[in-house]
Design a protein around this motif. Structure first.
Motif, PDB file in Angstrom:
ATOM      1  N   LYS A  48       0.701  -1.387   0.011  1.00  0.00           N
ATOM      2  CA  LYS A  48      -0.016  -0.140  -0.062  1.00  0.00           C
ATOM      3  C   LYS A  48       0.969   1.323  -0.047  1.00  0.00           C
ATOM      4  CE  LYS A  48      -4.258   1.738   1.943  1.00  0.00           C
ATOM      5  NZ  LYS A  48      -5.316   1.541   1.422  1.00  0.00           N
ATOM      6  N   GLY A  49       2.086   1.167   0.621  1.00  0.00           N
ATOM      7  CA  GLY A  49       2.812   2.264   0.446  1.00  0.00           C
ATOM      8  C   GLY A  49       2.569   3.306   1.680  1.00  0.00           C
ATOM      9  N   GLU A  50       1.932   2.480   2.762  1.00  0.00           N
ATOM     10  CA  GLU A  50       1.963   3.634   3.829  1.00  0.00           C
ATOM     11  C   GLU A  50       1.245   2.692   5.107  1.00  0.00           C
ATOM     12  OE1 GLU A  50      -2.844   4.257   3.436  1.00  0.00           O
ATOM     13  OE2 GLU A  50      -1.619   5.611   2.116  1.00  0.00           O
ATOM     14  N   CYS A  51       1.542   3.268   6.257  1.00  0.00           N
ATOM     15  CA  CYS A  51       1.466   2.394   7.453  1.00  0.00           C
ATOM     16  C   CYS A  51      -0.051   2.461   7.725  1.00  0.00           C
ATOM     17  CB  CYS A  51       2.183   2.893   8.642  1.00  0.00           C
ATOM     18  SG  CYS A  51       3.879   2.990   8.734  1.00  0.00           S
ATOM     19  N   ILE A  52      -0.520   1.225   8.145  1.00  0.00           N
ATOM     20  CA  ILE A  52      -1.839   0.818   8.553  1.00  0.00           C
ATOM     21  C   ILE A  52      -2.038   0.672   9.771  1.00  0.00           C
ATOM     22  CG2 ILE A  52      -3.735  -0.427   8.286  1.00  0.00           C
ATOM     23  CD1 ILE A  52      -2.254  -1.625   5.707  1.00  0.00           C
ATOM     24  N   GLU A  53      -2.980   1.839  10.650  1.00  0.00           N
ATOM     25  CA  GLU A  53      -2.996   1.897  11.850  1.00  0.00           C
ATOM     26  C   GLU A  53      -3.541   0.470  12.454  1.00  0.00           C
ATOM     27  OE1 GLU A  53      -5.742   5.086  12.322  1.00  0.00           O
ATOM     28  OE2 GLU A  53      -4.352   6.387  11.355  1.00  0.00           O
ATOM     29  N   GLU A  54      -3.378   0.105  13.756  1.00  0.00           N
ATOM     30  CA  GLU A  54      -3.762  -1.099  14.314  1.00  0.00           C
ATOM     31  C   GLU A  54      -5.078  -1.320  14.430  1.00  0.00           C
ATOM     32  OE1 GLU A  54      -1.546  -2.565  17.751  1.00  0.00           O
ATOM     33  OE2 GLU A  54       0.303  -1.528  16.987  1.00  0.00           O
ATOM     34  N   ASP A  55      -5.812  -0.221  14.789  1.00  0.00           N
ATOM     35  CA  ASP A  55      -7.288  -0.308  14.861  1.00  0.00           C
ATOM     36  C   ASP A  55      -8.171  -0.230  13.479  1.00  0.00           C
ATOM     37  OD1 ASP A  55      -6.579   2.335  14.494  1.00  0.00           O
ATOM     38  OD2 ASP A  55      -8.159   3.137  15.700  1.00  0.00           O
ATOM     39  N   ARG A  56      -7.293   0.251  12.434  1.00  0.00           N
ATOM     40  CA  ARG A  56      -7.750   0.086  11.304  1.00  0.00           C
ATOM     41  C   ARG A  56      -7.525  -1.225  10.458  1.00  0.00           C
ATOM     42  NH1 ARG A  56      -5.695   3.213   6.772  1.00  0.00           N
ATOM     43  NH2 ARG A  56      -7.027   2.654   5.111  1.00  0.00           N
ATOM     44  N   CYS A  57      -8.561  -1.657   9.977  1.00  0.00           N
ATOM     45  CA  CYS A  57      -8.266  -2.819   8.951  1.00  0.00           C
ATOM     46  C   CYS A  57      -8.310  -2.444   7.538  1.00  0.00           C
ATOM     47  CB  CYS A  57      -9.338  -4.163   9.215  1.00  0.00           C
ATOM     48  SG  CYS A  57      -9.139  -4.865  11.046  1.00  0.00           S
ATOM     49  N   ILE A  58      -7.516  -3.251   6.923  1.00  0.00           N
ATOM     50  CA  ILE A  58      -7.544  -2.974   5.452  1.00  0.00           C
ATOM     51  C   ILE A  58      -8.622  -3.898   4.715  1.00  0.00           C
ATOM     52  CG2 ILE A  58      -5.972  -4.846   4.827  1.00  0.00           C
ATOM     53  CD1 ILE A  58      -4.841  -2.953   2.460  1.00  0.00           C
ATOM     54  N   SER A  59      -9.554  -3.415   3.858  1.00  0.00           N
ATOM     55  CA  SER A  59     -10.715  -4.100   3.197  1.00  0.00           C
ATOM     56  C   SER A  59     -10.145  -5.318   2.468  1.00  0.00           C
ATOM     57  CB  SER A  59     -11.754  -3.241   2.424  1.00  0.00           C
ATOM     58  OG  SER A  59     -10.925  -2.965   1.203  1.00  0.00           O
ATOM     59  N   THR A  60     -10.881  -6.336   2.358  1.00  0.00           N
ATOM     60  CA  THR A  60     -10.616  -7.513   1.567  1.00  0.00           C
ATOM     61  C   THR A  60     -10.371  -7.079   0.151  1.00  0.00           C
ATOM     62  OG1 THR A  60     -12.195  -8.663   3.102  1.00  0.00           O
ATOM     63  CG2 THR A  60     -11.582  -9.900   0.793  1.00  0.00           C
ATOM     64  N   GLU A  61     -11.229  -6.138  -0.370  1.00  0.00           N
ATOM     65  CA  GLU A  61     -11.225  -5.642  -1.835  1.00  0.00           C
ATOM     66  C   GLU A  61      -9.880  -4.821  -2.004  1.00  0.00           C
ATOM     67  OE1 GLU A  61     -11.756  -5.336  -5.585  1.00  0.00           O
ATOM     68  OE2 GLU A  61     -13.055  -6.536  -4.232  1.00  0.00           O
ATOM     69  N   ASP A  62      -9.560  -3.935  -0.976  1.00  0.00           N
ATOM     70  CA  ASP A  62      -8.069  -3.375  -1.065  1.00  0.00           C
ATOM     71  C   ASP A  62      -7.201  -4.296  -1.223  1.00  0.00           C
ATOM     72  OD1 ASP A  62      -9.146  -0.797  -1.338  1.00  0.00           O
ATOM     73  OD2 ASP A  62      -8.949  -0.296   0.920  1.00  0.00           O
ATOM     74  N   ALA A  63      -7.119  -5.641  -0.196  1.00  0.00           N
ATOM     75  CA  ALA A  63      -6.066  -6.464  -0.149  1.00  0.00           C
ATOM     76  C   ALA A  63      -5.893  -7.247  -1.473  1.00  0.00           C
ATOM     77  CB  ALA A  63      -6.198  -7.406   1.055  1.00  0.00           C
ATOM     78  N   ARG A  64      -7.142  -7.621  -2.173  1.00  0.00           N
ATOM     79  CA  ARG A  64      -7.314  -8.433  -3.299  1.00  0.00           C
ATOM     80  C   ARG A  64      -6.494  -7.404  -4.427  1.00  0.00           C
ATOM     81  NH1 ARG A  64     -13.143 -10.577  -3.233  1.00  0.00           N
ATOM     82  NH2 ARG A  64     -12.619 -12.514  -1.671  1.00  0.00           N
ATOM     83  N   GLN A  65      -6.653  -6.197  -4.272  1.00  0.00           N
ATOM     84  CA  GLN A  65      -6.179  -5.310  -5.469  1.00  0.00           C
ATOM     85  C   GLN A  65      -4.897  -5.054  -5.154  1.00  0.00           C
ATOM     86  OE1 GLN A  65      -8.139  -3.974  -8.124  1.00  0.00           O
ATOM     87  NE2 GLN A  65      -6.034  -3.215  -8.857  1.00  0.00           N
TER      88      GLN A  65
END
Length: 158
Positions: free
Chosen positions: A66-83
């Motif tokens: 993703k090129g950025e840190c993902i906050e611990e309380d925030r999850c990445i969506s399945t669609e974003d992960a697939r993309q």
């Protein structure tokens, strides 16, 4: 995936870890020039290096992609992960295709050079054997002349 964003992210994480490009390269068993290319946004690392790179920078592979840190309380969506996974695989496929094309052109070039070399060698061989052939032809012509000159004349029978 954005090469510039990826490069800046890797640069920032590496500097936060107080590592040089050379130190990161040694951890990943690549050259410091490869790390430099990633950080300048000129290329992406090979897909097989993503996990060791993420580990070296203390981030997840998803954060790296993703090129950025993902906050611990925030999850990445399945669609974003697939993309992200789809994009990384597409980049890897494009790189493999580019390398295959390059290899194909190198092989064609080598075959053409080999054929040219064989042609040159055959020409050299033919030029070195020409005098013998000319001498043989002269001997044959002399023999033919001898037979024609010394041939008994036949009278025609009626």
């Amino acid at each position: 995936m954005d090469k510039d964003k990826f490069g800046k992210f890797v640069t920032n994480r590496r500097k936060e870890k107080n590592m040089t490009q050379k130190e990161l390269a040694e951890i990943l068993y690549v050259t410091d020039k490869a790390v430099s290319k990633w950080e300048r946004g000129l290329s992406f690392p090979d897909i097989s290096i993503l996990e060791p790179l993420a580990d070296a920078l203390d981030i997840t592979v998803m954060e790296l992609l993703k090129g950025e840190c993902i906050e611990e309380d925030r999850c990445i969506s399945t669609e974003d992960a697939r993309q992200l996974i789809h994009d990384s695989i597409a980049i890897s496929d494009a790189e493999i295709s580019r390398k295959h094309t390059k290899s194909k052109y190198i092989m064609i070039f080598c075959i053409v050079c080999l054929m040219l070399l064989i042609s040159i060698i055959l020409n050299i061989i033919s030029f070195t054997t020409v005098p013998e052939t000319v001498q043989d032809n002269r001997k044959f012509d002399e023999q033919q002349d001898y037979f024609y000159i010394n041939e008994p004349e036949f009278e025609e029978r009626e």
